[in-house]
Design a protein around this motif. Sequence first.
Motif, PDB file in Angstrom:
ATOM      1  N   MET A  48       0.857  -1.155   0.000  1.00 43.59           N
ATOM      2  CA  MET A  48       0.000   0.000   0.000  1.00 43.59           C
ATOM      3  C   MET A  48       0.907   1.222   0.000  1.00 43.59           C
ATOM      4  O   MET A  48       1.838   1.309   0.793  1.00 43.59           O
ATOM      5  N   PHE A  49       0.681   2.152  -0.916  1.00 41.70           N
ATOM      6  CA  PHE A  49       1.457   3.374  -0.966  1.00 41.70           C
ATOM      7  C   PHE A  49       0.600   4.525  -0.463  1.00 41.70           C
ATOM      8  O   PHE A  49      -0.258   5.022  -1.164  1.00 41.70           O
ATOM      9  N   LEU A  50       0.806   4.885   0.782  1.00 41.43           N
ATOM     10  CA  LEU A  50       0.155   6.031   1.393  1.00 41.43           C
ATOM     11  C   LEU A  50       1.236   6.880   2.034  1.00 41.43           C
ATOM     12  O   LEU A  50       2.220   6.351   2.530  1.00 41.43           O
ATOM     13  N   LYS A  51       1.017   8.160   2.053  1.00 37.99           N
ATOM     14  CA  LYS A  51       1.935   9.037   2.774  1.00 37.99           C
ATOM     15  C   LYS A  51       1.554   8.968   4.247  1.00 37.99           C
ATOM     16  O   LYS A  51       0.576   9.555   4.671  1.00 37.99           O
ATOM     17  N   LEU A  52       2.331   8.229   5.015  1.00 36.93           N
ATOM     18  CA  LEU A  52       2.008   8.004   6.424  1.00 36.93           C
ATOM     19  C   LEU A  52       2.886   8.798   7.377  1.00 36.93           C
ATOM     20  O   LEU A  52       2.663   8.767   8.584  1.00 36.93           O
ATOM     21  N   GLU A  53       3.874   9.487   6.858  1.00 40.90           N
ATOM     22  CA  GLU A  53       4.791  10.212   7.737  1.00 40.90           C
ATOM     23  C   GLU A  53       4.027  11.177   8.630  1.00 40.90           C
ATOM     24  O   GLU A  53       3.254  12.017   8.176  1.00 40.90           O
ATOM     25  N   GLY A  54       4.208  10.992   9.944  1.00 37.65           N
ATOM     26  CA  GLY A  54       3.577  11.861  10.922  1.00 37.65           C
ATOM     27  C   GLY A  54       2.109  11.569  11.173  1.00 37.65           C
ATOM     28  O   GLY A  54       1.481  12.235  11.982  1.00 37.65           O
ATOM     29  N   ARG A  55       1.537  10.590  10.490  1.00 42.69           N
ATOM     30  CA  ARG A  55       0.124  10.260  10.685  1.00 42.69           C
ATOM     31  C   ARG A  55      -0.031   9.208  11.769  1.00 42.69           C
ATOM     32  O   ARG A  55       0.816   8.336  11.940  1.00 42.69           O
ATOM     33  N   GLU A  56      -1.156   9.303  12.475  1.00 45.16           N
ATOM     34  CA  GLU A  56      -1.434   8.383  13.571  1.00 45.16           C
ATOM     35  C   GLU A  56      -1.889   7.032  13.024  1.00 45.16           C
ATOM     36  O   GLU A  56      -2.874   6.954  12.299  1.00 45.16           O
ATOM     37  N   CYS A  57      -1.137   5.981  13.376  1.00 43.61           N
ATOM     38  CA  CYS A  57      -1.469   4.630  12.942  1.00 43.61           C
ATOM     39  C   CYS A  57      -1.533   3.721  14.159  1.00 43.61           C
ATOM     40  O   CYS A  57      -0.761   3.874  15.102  1.00 43.61           O
ATOM     41  N   LEU A  58      -2.467   2.792  14.106  1.00 45.60           N
ATOM     42  CA  LEU A  58      -2.667   1.851  15.191  1.00 45.60           C
ATOM     43  C   LEU A  58      -2.563   0.436  14.652  1.00 45.60           C
ATOM     44  O   LEU A  58      -3.162   0.119  13.622  1.00 45.60           O
ATOM     45  N   VAL A  59      -1.802  -0.398  15.340  1.00 46.99           N
ATOM     46  CA  VAL A  59      -1.771  -1.826  15.051  1.00 46.99           C
ATOM     47  C   VAL A  59      -2.333  -2.528  16.280  1.00 46.99           C
ATOM     48  O   VAL A  59      -1.871  -2.305  17.395  1.00 46.99           O
ATOM     49  N   VAL A  60      -3.350  -3.342  16.053  1.00 41.10           N
ATOM     50  CA  VAL A  60      -3.942  -4.134  17.125  1.00 41.10           C
ATOM     51  C   VAL A  60      -3.356  -5.534  16.980  1.00 41.10           C
ATOM     52  O   VAL A  60      -3.634  -6.231  16.018  1.00 41.10           O
ATOM     53  N   GLY A  61      -2.512  -5.888  17.934  1.00 43.70           N
ATOM     54  CA  GLY A  61      -1.800  -7.160  17.884  1.00 43.70           C
ATOM     55  C   GLY A  61      -0.307  -6.899  17.774  1.00 43.70           C
ATOM     56  O   GLY A  61       0.114  -5.995  17.056  1.00 43.70           O
ATOM     57  N   ALA A  62       0.461  -7.676  18.517  1.00 42.80           N
ATOM     58  CA  ALA A  62       1.916  -7.466  18.507  1.00 42.80           C
ATOM     59  C   ALA A  62       2.663  -8.791  18.484  1.00 42.80           C
ATOM     60  O   ALA A  62       3.754  -8.907  19.016  1.00 42.80           O
ATOM     61  N   GLY A  63       2.057  -9.777  17.833  1.00 38.96           N
ATOM     62  CA  GLY A  63       2.722 -11.056  17.628  1.00 38.96           C
ATOM     63  C   GLY A  63       3.585 -10.989  16.380  1.00 38.96           C
ATOM     64  O   GLY A  63       3.962  -9.904  15.924  1.00 38.96           O
ATOM     65  N   LYS A  64       3.870 -12.139  15.808  1.00 39.56           N
ATOM     66  CA  LYS A  64       4.741 -12.206  14.633  1.00 39.56           C
ATOM     67  C   LYS A  64       4.169 -11.396  13.469  1.00 39.56           C
ATOM     68  O   LYS A  64       4.891 -10.628  12.829  1.00 39.56           O
ATOM     69  N   ILE A  65       2.886 -11.538  13.178  1.00 41.64           N
ATOM     70  CA  ILE A  65       2.277 -10.791  12.068  1.00 41.64           C
ATOM     71  C   ILE A  65       2.235  -9.302  12.400  1.00 41.64           C
ATOM     72  O   ILE A  65       2.581  -8.458  11.581  1.00 41.64           O
ATOM     73  N   GLY A  66       1.827  -8.978  13.619  1.00 42.45           N
ATOM     74  CA  GLY A  66       1.800  -7.575  14.030  1.00 42.45           C
ATOM     75  C   GLY A  66       3.168  -6.929  13.930  1.00 42.45           C
ATOM     76  O   GLY A  66       3.288  -5.785  13.486  1.00 42.45           O
ATOM     77  N   GLU A  67       4.198  -7.668  14.317  1.00 40.10           N
ATOM     78  CA  GLU A  67       5.566  -7.133  14.238  1.00 40.10           C
ATOM     79  C   GLU A  67       5.919  -6.726  12.814  1.00 40.10           C
ATOM     80  O   GLU A  67       6.485  -5.652  12.590  1.00 40.10           O
ATOM     81  N   SER A  68       5.575  -7.559  11.828  1.00 38.72           N
ATOM     82  CA  SER A  68       5.908  -7.217  10.439  1.00 38.72           C
ATOM     83  C   SER A  68       5.123  -6.001   9.967  1.00 38.72           C
ATOM     84  O   SER A  68       5.652  -5.155   9.241  1.00 38.72           O
ATOM     85  N   LYS A  69       3.865  -5.870  10.393  1.00 39.82           N
ATOM     86  CA  LYS A  69       3.064  -4.697  10.024  1.00 39.82           C
ATOM     87  C   LYS A  69       3.626  -3.436  10.678  1.00 39.82           C
ATOM     88  O   LYS A  69       3.726  -2.385  10.051  1.00 39.82           O
ATOM     89  N   ILE A  70       4.007  -3.555  11.939  1.00 42.14           N
ATOM     90  CA  ILE A  70       4.585  -2.414  12.662  1.00 42.14           C
ATOM     91  C   ILE A  70       5.882  -1.975  11.987  1.00 42.14           C
ATOM     92  O   ILE A  70       6.104  -0.786  11.763  1.00 42.14           O
ATOM     93  N   ARG A  71       6.729  -2.945  11.638  1.00 46.27           N
ATOM     94  CA  ARG A  71       8.005  -2.626  10.988  1.00 46.27           C
ATOM     95  C   ARG A  71       7.771  -1.834   9.698  1.00 46.27           C
ATOM     96  O   ARG A  71       8.420  -0.817   9.455  1.00 46.27           O
ATOM     97  N   SER A  72       6.819  -2.269   8.867  1.00 44.78           N
ATOM     98  CA  SER A  72       6.574  -1.564   7.605  1.00 44.78           C
ATOM     99  C   SER A  72       6.018  -0.159   7.851  1.00 44.78           C
ATOM    100  O   SER A  72       6.347   0.775   7.113  1.00 44.78           O
ATOM    101  N   LEU A  73       5.224   0.017   8.881  1.00 45.77           N
ATOM    102  CA  LEU A  73       4.715   1.349   9.199  1.00 45.77           C
ATOM    103  C   LEU A  73       5.809   2.253   9.761  1.00 45.77           C
ATOM    104  O   LEU A  73       5.814   3.461   9.526  1.00 45.77           O
ATOM    105  N   LEU A  74       6.744   1.667  10.493  1.00 43.69           N
ATOM    106  CA  LEU A  74       7.883   2.450  10.986  1.00 43.69           C
ATOM    107  C   LEU A  74       8.743   2.935   9.829  1.00 43.69           C
ATOM    108  O   LEU A  74       9.221   4.074   9.834  1.00 43.69           O
ATOM    109  N   VAL A  75       8.939   2.088   8.832  1.00 39.19           N
ATOM    110  CA  VAL A  75       9.707   2.486   7.645  1.00 39.19           C
ATOM    111  C   VAL A  75       9.035   3.679   6.970  1.00 39.19           C
ATOM    112  O   VAL A  75       9.704   4.555   6.428  1.00 39.19           O
ATOM    113  N   ALA A  76       7.696   3.724   7.028  1.00 39.07           N
ATOM    114  CA  ALA A  76       6.942   4.827   6.432  1.00 39.07           C
ATOM    115  C   ALA A  76       6.888   6.055   7.343  1.00 39.07           C
ATOM    116  O   ALA A  76       6.240   7.045   7.005  1.00 39.07           O
ATOM    117  N   HIS A  77       7.543   6.000   8.506  1.00 39.21           N
ATOM    118  CA  HIS A  77       7.621   7.116   9.465  1.00 39.21           C
ATOM    119  C   HIS A  77       6.263   7.501  10.046  1.00 39.21           C
ATOM    120  O   HIS A  77       6.005   8.673  10.329  1.00 39.21           O
TER     121      HIS A  77
END
Length: 189
Positions: A1-30
Amino acid sequence: MFLKLEGRECLVVGAGKIGESKIRSLLVAHANMRVVAPTATAAVAAWARAGVIAWEAREFRATDLIAVFLVVAATSSVEVNDAVFHVDDPERCDFYYPAVVRRGALQVAISTEGRSPALAQRLRREFERQLRPVYAGWLQWLGGARKQLFASRVALEQRRTQLRDLASRESFELHYPEHSPLLEAPHER
């Protein structure tokens, strides 16, 4: 997904293996990251300790969705995922996470529309081997050249032609002769 996420509020519900990969990609997007989950992987816990994300070690609440730009459900609970609504479940999903190859600002995304994430990951690995890291530097140089052309009084068609020429294989080989050919030969499996 290509969205400009820098500085935008994002929430991940879940912090297991799948959540970790989603969080990592959102961190890369700042993105400004908040995570809600009773437990977390070691990496997610480390990011929270380092202040990179805000992790709330608890169950999801509907109020967690207030003032959030993007929500990703990454739990194994159908009930929680349904409550979040934007679920990473192909049957009920509003978007798909592509497999992404990054070379600086260059991003190549591969999606199978949720039909085969394994194929998308295999193709990502192949592209990672083929697209050399030197692309990051070249793209930065191209961005500077583009900025200079737009600042000059070059006619539109001439500028377009120059930009295409600068992005050509020949231009790359001229500027980075030690890295020719541009793409590495694909590895056979």
